[in-house]
Design a protein around this motif. Structure first.
Motif, PDB file in Angstrom:
ATOM      1  N   LEU A  54       1.239 -78.894  25.596  1.00 44.24           N
ATOM      2  CA  LEU A  54       1.188 -78.623  24.378  1.00 44.24           C
ATOM      3  C   LEU A  54       0.367 -77.393  24.291  1.00 44.24           C
ATOM      4  O   LEU A  54       0.763 -76.419  23.434  1.00 44.24           O
ATOM      5  CB  LEU A  54       0.348 -79.590  23.461  1.00 44.24           C
ATOM      6  CG  LEU A  54       1.228 -80.583  22.764  1.00 44.24           C
ATOM      7  CD1 LEU A  54       0.671 -81.689  22.001  1.00 44.24           C
ATOM      8  CD2 LEU A  54       2.474 -79.952  21.815  1.00 44.24           C
ATOM      9  N   MET A  55      -0.592 -77.266  24.994  1.00 44.54           N
ATOM     10  CA  MET A  55      -1.509 -76.141  24.861  1.00 44.54           C
ATOM     11  C   MET A  55      -0.572 -74.652  25.552  1.00 44.54           C
ATOM     12  O   MET A  55      -0.748 -73.808  25.099  1.00 44.54           O
ATOM     13  CB  MET A  55      -2.855 -75.991  25.859  1.00 44.54           C
ATOM     14  CG  MET A  55      -3.774 -74.881  25.568  1.00 44.54           C
ATOM     15  SD  MET A  55      -4.339 -74.847  23.904  1.00 44.54           S
ATOM     16  CE  MET A  55      -5.396 -76.351  23.613  1.00 44.54           C
ATOM     17  N   HIS A  56       0.052 -74.986  26.495  1.00 48.09           N
ATOM     18  CA  HIS A  56       1.024 -74.046  27.112  1.00 48.09           C
ATOM     19  C   HIS A  56       1.857 -73.801  25.963  1.00 48.09           C
ATOM     20  O   HIS A  56       2.358 -72.416  25.994  1.00 48.09           O
ATOM     21  CB  HIS A  56       1.600 -74.626  28.420  1.00 48.09           C
ATOM     22  CG  HIS A  56       2.417 -73.514  29.040  1.00 48.09           C
ATOM     23  ND1 HIS A  56       2.074 -72.380  29.540  1.00 48.09           N
ATOM     24  CD2 HIS A  56       3.802 -73.767  29.599  1.00 48.09           C
ATOM     25  CE1 HIS A  56       2.961 -71.628  29.963  1.00 48.09           C
ATOM     26  NE2 HIS A  56       4.063 -72.436  30.247  1.00 48.09           N
ATOM     27  N   ALA A  57       2.678 -74.502  25.514  1.00 51.48           N
ATOM     28  CA  ALA A  57       3.596 -74.001  24.320  1.00 51.48           C
ATOM     29  C   ALA A  57       2.877 -73.268  23.291  1.00 51.48           C
ATOM     30  O   ALA A  57       3.293 -72.447  22.634  1.00 51.48           O
ATOM     31  CB  ALA A  57       4.130 -75.636  23.706  1.00 51.48           C
ATOM     32  N   ARG A  58       1.541 -73.636  23.015  1.00 47.13           N
ATOM     33  CA  ARG A  58       0.999 -72.857  21.918  1.00 47.13           C
ATOM     34  C   ARG A  58       0.821 -71.559  22.339  1.00 47.13           C
ATOM     35  O   ARG A  58       0.995 -70.500  21.611  1.00 47.13           O
ATOM     36  CB  ARG A  58      -0.465 -73.403  21.558  1.00 47.13           C
ATOM     37  CG  ARG A  58      -0.944 -72.985  20.553  1.00 47.13           C
ATOM     38  CD  ARG A  58      -2.043 -73.673  20.113  1.00 47.13           C
ATOM     39  NE  ARG A  58      -3.031 -72.992  19.063  1.00 47.13           N
ATOM     40  CZ  ARG A  58      -4.422 -73.050  18.930  1.00 47.13           C
ATOM     41  NH1 ARG A  58      -5.035 -73.929  19.598  1.00 47.13           N
ATOM     42  NH2 ARG A  58      -5.097 -72.475  17.816  1.00 47.13           N
ATOM     43  N   THR A  59       0.580 -71.276  23.834  1.00 51.48           N
ATOM     44  CA  THR A  59       0.240 -69.921  24.363  1.00 51.48           C
ATOM     45  C   THR A  59       1.624 -69.209  24.399  1.00 51.48           C
ATOM     46  O   THR A  59       1.607 -67.966  24.199  1.00 51.48           O
ATOM     47  CB  THR A  59      -0.247 -69.968  25.966  1.00 51.48           C
ATOM     48  OG1 THR A  59      -1.312 -70.832  25.971  1.00 51.48           O
ATOM     49  CG2 THR A  59      -0.520 -68.825  26.320  1.00 51.48           C
ATOM     50  N   LEU A  60       2.611 -69.844  24.660  1.00 51.25           N
ATOM     51  CA  LEU A  60       3.946 -69.387  24.619  1.00 51.25           C
ATOM     52  C   LEU A  60       4.268 -68.638  23.207  1.00 51.25           C
ATOM     53  O   LEU A  60       4.815 -67.547  23.158  1.00 51.25           O
ATOM     54  CB  LEU A  60       5.086 -70.253  25.044  1.00 51.25           C
ATOM     55  CG  LEU A  60       5.232 -70.516  26.563  1.00 51.25           C
ATOM     56  CD1 LEU A  60       6.019 -71.787  26.762  1.00 51.25           C
ATOM     57  CD2 LEU A  60       5.474 -69.330  27.270  1.00 51.25           C
ATOM     58  N   ASP A  61       3.991 -69.570  22.326  1.00 46.79           N
ATOM     59  CA  ASP A  61       4.307 -69.224  20.984  1.00 46.79           C
ATOM     60  C   ASP A  61       3.535 -67.883  20.418  1.00 46.79           C
ATOM     61  O   ASP A  61       3.819 -66.816  19.793  1.00 46.79           O
ATOM     62  CB  ASP A  61       4.023 -70.394  19.869  1.00 46.79           C
ATOM     63  CG  ASP A  61       4.275 -70.218  18.697  1.00 46.79           C
ATOM     64  OD1 ASP A  61       5.507 -69.575  18.329  1.00 46.79           O
ATOM     65  OD2 ASP A  61       3.711 -70.347  17.497  1.00 46.79           O
ATOM     66  N   LYS A  62       2.202 -68.041  20.954  1.00 48.77           N
ATOM     67  CA  LYS A  62       1.359 -66.616  20.396  1.00 48.77           C
ATOM     68  C   LYS A  62       1.545 -65.553  21.516  1.00 48.77           C
ATOM     69  O   LYS A  62       0.760 -64.415  21.140  1.00 48.77           O
ATOM     70  CB  LYS A  62      -0.019 -67.162  20.596  1.00 48.77           C
ATOM     71  CG  LYS A  62      -0.558 -68.309  19.693  1.00 48.77           C
ATOM     72  CD  LYS A  62      -0.892 -67.683  18.339  1.00 48.77           C
ATOM     73  CE  LYS A  62      -2.235 -66.876  18.547  1.00 48.77           C
ATOM     74  NZ  LYS A  62      -2.633 -66.334  16.829  1.00 48.77           N
ATOM     75  N   SER A  63       2.427 -65.609  22.449  1.00 45.13           N
ATOM     76  CA  SER A  63       2.796 -64.425  23.303  1.00 45.13           C
ATOM     77  C   SER A  63       3.971 -64.235  23.199  1.00 45.13           C
ATOM     78  O   SER A  63       4.655 -63.204  23.875  1.00 45.13           O
ATOM     79  CB  SER A  63       2.418 -64.709  24.608  1.00 45.13           C
ATOM     80  OG  SER A  63       3.078 -65.920  25.336  1.00 45.13           O
ATOM     81  N   GLY A  64       4.773 -64.448  22.173  1.00 46.74           N
ATOM     82  CA  GLY A  64       5.925 -63.822  21.668  1.00 46.74           C
ATOM     83  C   GLY A  64       7.240 -64.561  22.325  1.00 46.74           C
ATOM     84  O   GLY A  64       8.551 -64.190  22.136  1.00 46.74           O
ATOM     85  N   HIS A  65       7.011 -65.767  22.571  1.00 45.94           N
ATOM     86  CA  HIS A  65       8.029 -66.580  23.506  1.00 45.94           C
ATOM     87  C   HIS A  65       8.306 -67.797  22.469  1.00 45.94           C
ATOM     88  O   HIS A  65       8.269 -69.146  22.986  1.00 45.94           O
ATOM     89  CB  HIS A  65       7.778 -66.902  24.772  1.00 45.94           C
ATOM     90  CG  HIS A  65       7.740 -65.821  25.690  1.00 45.94           C
ATOM     91  ND1 HIS A  65       6.440 -65.061  25.897  1.00 45.94           N
ATOM     92  CD2 HIS A  65       8.683 -65.046  26.368  1.00 45.94           C
ATOM     93  CE1 HIS A  65       6.539 -64.224  26.678  1.00 45.94           C
ATOM     94  NE2 HIS A  65       7.785 -63.898  26.977  1.00 45.94           N
ATOM     95  N   ALA A  66       8.602 -67.752  20.927  1.00 48.20           N
ATOM     96  CA  ALA A  66       8.669 -68.918  20.284  1.00 48.20           C
ATOM     97  C   ALA A  66       9.942 -69.748  20.579  1.00 48.20           C
ATOM     98  O   ALA A  66       9.443 -70.906  20.418  1.00 48.20           O
ATOM     99  CB  ALA A  66       8.921 -68.170  18.884  1.00 48.20           C
ATOM    100  N   ALA A  67      10.902 -69.375  20.968  1.00 44.34           N
ATOM    101  CA  ALA A  67      11.802 -70.161  21.265  1.00 44.34           C
ATOM    102  C   ALA A  67      11.557 -71.207  22.455  1.00 44.34           C
ATOM    103  O   ALA A  67      11.789 -72.311  22.347  1.00 44.34           O
ATOM    104  CB  ALA A  67      13.266 -69.546  21.590  1.00 44.34           C
ATOM    105  N   GLU A  68      11.048 -70.498  23.369  1.00 36.91           N
ATOM    106  CA  GLU A  68      10.757 -71.286  24.551  1.00 36.91           C
ATOM    107  C   GLU A  68       9.581 -72.285  24.378  1.00 36.91           C
ATOM    108  O   GLU A  68       9.747 -73.439  24.800  1.00 36.91           O
ATOM    109  CB  GLU A  68      10.035 -70.278  25.774  1.00 36.91           C
ATOM    110  CG  GLU A  68       9.999 -71.094  27.176  1.00 36.91           C
ATOM    111  CD  GLU A  68       9.498 -70.126  28.088  1.00 36.91           C
ATOM    112  OE1 GLU A  68       8.937 -70.536  29.209  1.00 36.91           O
ATOM    113  OE2 GLU A  68       9.588 -68.867  27.976  1.00 36.91           O
TER     114      GLU A  68
END
Length: 534
Positions: free
Chosen positions: A353-367
């Protein structure tokens, strides 16, 4: 005259020349039994095989555990006999290193270089002290605190020069026996007679623990005026201000303690937690980074520090995107967590989940959304569950990542498991306004309340029926399962009915799903022991 030829020594140092030189000194003193280790793991392995009279342990052994971490583990695993002497040795003399070594309370501290005369003088004093205190220390090791008090009185009468050491043992024994008034009187007399640092800290801690916050603050501050380099005094001030709800003051006191002794894992961890609550994400990240680093070879290594470091680094960016260096640090931190605690599925979910949040905050919302969907499925299939704090974090992260139904499911399970805890329910209410979810266990709570009253009146059969109803309504509630098990044990012990023992076993199996750090685990362990004795 001390007979060193009967003593067994362990030398722990990573330099061959120093081990040889120290061995030579001990041989001149008549020591016949000397073992050696080059690192902390070897030292621990030897201590599991042999009982030592004296351990001479270098503080800094390069890679791996240091002397403080070895001593902590020896205490935790009960590998030190009451008479064993543990001496930290170091060539370093910086304030941070010396105070860090002394905070773990070795029997003594020696700075390199030293000669045979100074070594023997130190050992003579310590061995004599341990010999005099032997009945006190053995009673303490048995957990026989009345015997500790009795032995202390005898030692003080026979050897008045060792009264200060006995007074400290008496204070600890009175605390273990719950005799707070006697403990306070003894501490007050000691502080009035001579302001010993440990007694000042203990008296202030006692005032804080009993809710006398103003008195505690005054005692801590008076202690700092006299002993400004005692980190425990700043820890106490921080804990008092936390109890009073003054988070900024608590953070400042922790910072002062860290300036004196920055190498404390627990202090860095507390700093990170308080800074997080103060929304000081930069300070929180610094503290959790240090806690992760200090924990790598420590018994007290905690995965929460890795998760909190990742969360603080993410929060530092605010509404902006995470930079490449920050993303790299988060990935490294989570990767270390995944590798170290690979067998914990609940931690794996939180890491993902933390990794997903990092993806979201780094411009990879779909992933991020795809990963969050996968995690939501894994949460639903999880056999065990999160502790209450982690569950709320998971629910919030799932909601932020578009998984509202999964978030509500986590909150519903939290209500069922922890609904009898008013503080937890208040936190859950901050995450949802769903009235049906928040009141789902209200009838079960009422049955449990009535059952507790009946149990206290020794109406065990009547209490059992209500506990059963509460547990049937909320089968994952830990307290309901433990209450039912305790009542069944009471009745099974009196009537020796196997069906009651079988039902108790089922209740304890339900309660066993509690998180490993749940405060009720000790109660579970005792009930399990009682069941096995039937």
């Amino acid at each position: 005259m001390i007979e060193y030829n009967t003593k067994r020594f362990l030398i722990v140092d990573d330099f061959t020349d120093f081990r040889s030189a120290l061995t030579g000194m001990l041989r001149q003193m008549g020591v016949a039994h000397i073992d050696a280790a080059v690192n902390g793991e070897e030292a621990l392995a030897l201590c599991r095989k042999h009982s030592y009279d004296v351990i001479l342990h270098d503080y800094n052994l390069g890679k791996g555990k240091n002397g403080q971490q070895v001593l902590e583990e020896l205490h935790h695993d009960k590998l030190l006999s009451p008479h064993c002497i543990f001496i930290i040795i170091s060539a370093e003399s910086s304030q941070a290193m010396v105070i860090a070594a002394l905070e773990c309370e070795p029997d003594s501290y020696l700075t390199k270089p030293f000669n045979l005369a100074s070594l023997q003088q130190r050992l003579d004093k310590l061995i004599t002290l341990k010999a005099v205190l032997r009945p006190v220390l053995e009673a303490e090791a048995r957990g026989d605190y009345p015997a500790v008090l009795e032995a202390c009185a005898k030692v003080i009468a026979a050897h008045p020069r060792y009264a200060p050491q006995c007074r400290r043992q008496q204070v600890a024994a009175l605390a273990a026996l719950g005799r707070r008034q006697d403990q306070e009187r003894l501490l007050q007399s000691l502080v009035s007679e001579r302001p010993l640092p440990w007694a000042l800290v203990a008296l202030a801690d006692l005032s804080r623990e009993t809710g006398h916050w103003d008195k505690a603050l005054a005692l801590y501050q008076d202690g700092i005026r006299q002993f400004p380099l005692i980190p425990a005094l700043y820890d106490g001030l921080a804990a008092t201000e936390l109890a009073r709800g003054n988070l900024e003051e608590a953070q400042e006191y922790l910072q002062q303690g860290l300036r004196i002794s920055p190498n404390s894992l627990q202090r860095q961890q507390r700093m990170g937690q308080v800074a997080q609550r103060n929304q000081d994400h930069e300070q929180a990240a610094r503290a959790f980074r240090q806690a992760v680093d200090l924990g790598r070879n420590s018994l007290f290594r905690n995965p929460e520090n890795h998760l909190n470091l990742a969360a603080s680094l993410t929060a530092q960016a605010g509404d902006g995107a995470l930079g490449h260096r920050v993303v790299a640090e988060i990935r490294q931190t989570l990767g270390e967590l995944d590798k170290t605690w690979r067998d914990d599925p609940a931690l794996a979910i939180r890491s993902r989940l933390m990794h997903a949040r990092t993806l979201d905050k780094s411009g990879h919302a779909a992933e991020a959304r795809r990963l969050a969907e996968q995690v939501a499925t894994e949460v639903a299939q999880l056999e065990s569950f999160f502790d209450s704090d982690a569950a709320l974090q998971v629910a919030a992260q799932l909601r932020d990542l578009g998984q509202a139904d999964a978030a509500d499911s986590v909150l519903a399970t939290s209500v069922e498991m922890y609904g009898d805890d008013l503080a937890v329910m208040a936190e859950i209410a901050r995450h949802t306004d769903n009235a049906a979810l928040l009141t789902a266990g209200s009838q079960a709570l009422e049955w449990n309340r009535q059952a507790i009253a009946l149990y206290q009146q020794k109406q065990y059969a009547e209490a059992l029926q209500l506990f059963r109803q509460a547990l049937a309504s909320q089968p994952r509630n830990i307290s309901f399962a433990l209450n039912t098990a305790q009542t069944l044990l009471r009745l099974a012990g009196a009537r020796a009915l196997p069906e009651l023992r079988d039902e108790c076993e089922r209740c304890l199996q339900q309660a066993a799903a509690m998180p490993i750090n749940d405060h009720r685990r000790e109660r579970y362990r005792k009930l399990r022991e009682r069941l096995e004795q039937l």
